[in-house]
Design a protein around this motif. Structure first.
Motif, short mmCIF file in Angstrom:
data_model
loop_
_atom_site.label_atom_id
_atom_site.label_comp_id
_atom_site.label_asym_id
_atom_site.label_seq_id
_atom_site.Cartn_x
_atom_site.Cartn_y
_atom_site.Cartn_z
N TYR A 17 -2.06 0.20 -0.88
CA TYR A 17 -3.39 0.44 -0.29
C TYR A 17 -4.30 -0.78 -0.27
O TYR A 17 -5.22 -0.84 0.53
N ARG A 18 -4.09 -1.71 -1.18
CA ARG A 18 -5.01 -2.84 -1.28
C ARG A 18 -4.33 -4.18 -1.04
O ARG A 18 -4.61 -4.86 -0.06
N HIS A 19 -3.46 -4.59 -1.96
CA HIS A 19 -2.93 -5.96 -1.89
C HIS A 19 -2.19 -6.25 -0.59
O HIS A 19 -2.52 -7.22 0.10
N ILE A 20 -1.20 -5.43 -0.27
CA ILE A 20 -0.35 -5.75 0.89
C ILE A 20 -1.14 -5.74 2.20
O ILE A 20 -1.10 -6.73 2.94
N PRO A 21 -1.90 -4.67 2.52
CA PRO A 21 -2.65 -4.71 3.79
C PRO A 21 -3.70 -5.82 3.84
O PRO A 21 -3.95 -6.38 4.91
N GLU A 22 -4.29 -6.15 2.70
CA GLU A 22 -5.31 -7.20 2.71
C GLU A 22 -4.70 -8.60 2.86
O GLU A 22 -5.28 -9.47 3.51
N TYR A 23 -3.51 -8.80 2.28
CA TYR A 23 -2.80 -10.06 2.55
C TYR A 23 -2.41 -10.13 4.03
O TYR A 23 -2.55 -11.15 4.68
N ALA A 24 -1.89 -9.00 4.53
CA ALA A 24 -1.42 -8.96 5.93
C ALA A 24 -2.56 -9.25 6.91
O ALA A 24 -2.35 -9.83 7.97
N ALA A 25 -3.78 -8.87 6.52
CA ALA A 25 -4.94 -9.06 7.38
C ALA A 25 -5.51 -10.48 7.29
O ALA A 25 -6.36 -10.86 8.07
N ASN A 26 -5.01 -11.26 6.32
CA ASN A 26 -5.54 -12.61 6.12
C ASN A 26 -4.66 -13.62 6.86
O ASN A 26 -3.48 -13.76 6.56
N SER A 27 -5.24 -14.32 7.82
CA SER A 27 -4.47 -15.20 8.70
C SER A 27 -3.90 -16.43 7.98
O SER A 27 -3.06 -17.14 8.52
N ASN A 28 -4.34 -16.67 6.75
CA ASN A 28 -3.84 -17.83 6.00
C ASN A 28 -2.62 -17.50 5.14
O ASN A 28 -2.13 -18.36 4.42
N VAL A 29 -2.17 -16.26 5.22
CA VAL A 29 -1.12 -15.79 4.31
C VAL A 29 0.15 -15.40 5.08
O VAL A 29 0.09 -14.81 6.15
N GLU A 30 1.30 -15.73 4.46
CA GLU A 30 2.58 -15.19 4.92
C GLU A 30 3.20 -14.43 3.76
O GLU A 30 3.41 -15.01 2.67
N LEU A 31 3.43 -13.15 3.94
CA LEU A 31 4.09 -12.34 2.90
C LEU A 31 5.58 -12.62 2.97
O LEU A 31 6.23 -12.29 3.97
N ILE A 32 6.13 -13.23 1.91
CA ILE A 32 7.54 -13.65 1.98
C ILE A 32 8.49 -12.79 1.16
O ILE A 32 9.68 -12.77 1.42
N ALA A 33 7.96 -12.06 0.16
CA ALA A 33 8.88 -11.29 -0.70
C ALA A 33 8.15 -10.17 -1.42
O ALA A 33 6.96 -10.26 -1.72
N PHE A 34 8.92 -9.13 -1.71
CA PHE A 34 8.41 -7.96 -2.45
C PHE A 34 9.40 -7.62 -3.54
O PHE A 34 10.61 -7.76 -3.35
N CYS A 35 8.88 -7.16 -4.68
CA CYS A 35 9.74 -6.79 -5.79
C CYS A 35 9.31 -5.46 -6.38
O CYS A 35 8.13 -5.21 -6.58
N ASP A 36 10.29 -4.60 -6.64
CA ASP A 36 10.04 -3.34 -7.33
C ASP A 36 11.36 -2.88 -7.94
O ASP A 36 12.42 -3.10 -7.34
N ILE A 37 11.29 -2.25 -9.11
CA ILE A 37 12.54 -1.78 -9.72
C ILE A 37 13.15 -0.64 -8.91
O ILE A 37 14.34 -0.38 -9.01
N VAL A 38 12.32 0.02 -8.09
CA VAL A 38 12.85 1.01 -7.15
C VAL A 38 13.13 0.26 -5.84
O VAL A 38 12.21 -0.10 -5.11
N ALA A 39 14.42 0.03 -5.57
CA ALA A 39 14.82 -0.85 -4.47
C ALA A 39 14.24 -0.42 -3.12
O ALA A 39 13.85 -1.25 -2.30
N GLU A 40 14.16 0.91 -2.90
CA GLU A 40 13.68 1.40 -1.59
C GLU A 40 12.23 0.95 -1.34
O GLU A 40 11.84 0.74 -0.20
#
Length: 339
Positions: A17-40
């Motif tokens: 709800y916060r981190h990912i959409p706000e990074y995605a909305a920031n033109s200076n950022v490229e989201l390169i990787a995600f990590c979670d113990i639940v692979a899906e």
């Protein structure tokens, strides 16, 4: 310049709800990787943002070498993962409470310094428009000194918010370390420190598990604080506000009163002793039901771009954490604890 390469570690609700959409909305950022113990979960976001998915944060840090990471994990993991990220040369934005102990928070601050990276704590209350406005009004001097105050943060609990519902880590003491206090109370400690520009001197607290079954984390806390200035007030954190969220603050001052978040339209209301009333409609405080941009991600990205230390630094996060730790000490000992 090239974009800041960001990895998000932990893909639960705060990321969604916060981190990912706000990074995605920031033109200076490229989201390169995600990590979670639940692979899906990590795979879901990796697919959406054309990034890599991991279940092991160490592998992610080694292979991807991100410029910055968000640490959105259970409280017990904040310190070890933040330290590992700093040691890998990444700037770190960690969710609150920044750590489980003062020692852990100091180790995080040291790791960031040693690796010449920034450490920022996600205390979003400071950046919400009503609180920014309230701070401006207090600093203008129109209200005079703050004498007494109350600040409350309550909602029905993490069941409706967390991706795992009632099975969430929030209710497991080993993962969470603390309940409503770590979730909400630390926000209130940070907010009063910010608004008053003052530090907490003494803490007296009642902390209980009143209504949540099958858990040994706290679901309610009422804390009385005395500030160094002498101002006294209460901070309330609750997971049992079953009829809806409350995130309001009232400050009684020499020249009048300021009410924040008590009115749905006018988020800041100032009533002076001379009878004059000022109402400010400045935009809502974000709630679990109504997510608005927290401002935290943009502030973090801005710090990296400008090279300026984040205003919500590791040191600031630690000062707010220490208030909560003192509250637990007060509950355990039955005494007022000096900071």
């Amino acid at each position: 310049m090239s974009k800041i390469k960001v990895a998000v570690i932990g893909c639960g609700s705060i990321s969604k709800y916060r981190h990912i959409p706000e990074y995605a909305a920031n033109s200076n950022v490229e989201l390169i990787a995600f990590c979670d113990i639940v692979a899906e979960r990590s795979q879901h976001f990796a697919d959406e943002y054309n990034a890599k998915a991991y279940t092991d944060y160490k592998e992610l840090l080694e292979k991807e070498k991100p410029d910055a990471v968000s640490v959105c994990l259970p409280n017990a993991l904040h310190a070890p993962v933040s330290i590992a990220a700093a040691n890998a040369g990444a700037h770190v934005l960690v969710e609150k409470p920044m750590a489980a102990t003062e020692e852990e928070s100091l180790a995080m601050i040291e790791a960031a310094k040693a690796n010449n990276v920034f450490l920022m704590v996600g205390h979003n209350q400071r950046l919400m428009p009503p609180h920014v406005k309230a701070k401006q009004i207090l600093e203008s001097g129109v209200l005079g000194r703050v004498l007494t105050f109350r600040s409350s943060f309550g909602h029905p609990g993490p069941e409706g918010w967390s991706v795992d519902g009632r099975n969430s880590w929030f209710f497991n003491k080993e993962d969470a370390v603390m309940g409503a206090m770590g979730d909400l109370g630390v926000h209130k400690a940070d907010l009063v420190r910010y608004l008053l520009g003052d530090e907490v001197a003494e803490v007296s607290s009642f902390i209980s598990t009143l209504d949540k079954g099958d858990t040994d984390v706290d679901d309610n806390a009422l804390t009385i604080v005395r500030m160094r200035s002498g101002a006294i007030g209460t901070l309330v954190a609750s997971w049992t506000y079953y009829k809806g969220e409350d995130n309001s603050t009232v400050l009684w001052c020499e020249n009048g009163v300021m009410m924040i978040g008590t009115d749905p339209v006018d988020q800041v209301i100032v009533e002076l002793r001379d009878g004059s009333v000022e109402k400010h409609s400045v935009g809502a405080i974000a709630t679990n039901e109504a997510q608005t941009s927290s401002g935290v991600i943009d502030a973090f990205v801005d710090s990296i771009l400008t090279g300026n230390e984040p205003s919500i630094s590791g040191e600031e996060g630690m000062k707010s954490l220490k208030v909560i730790l003192a509250a637990f000490e007060s509950q355990a000992t039955g005494r007022t604890v000096a900071l």
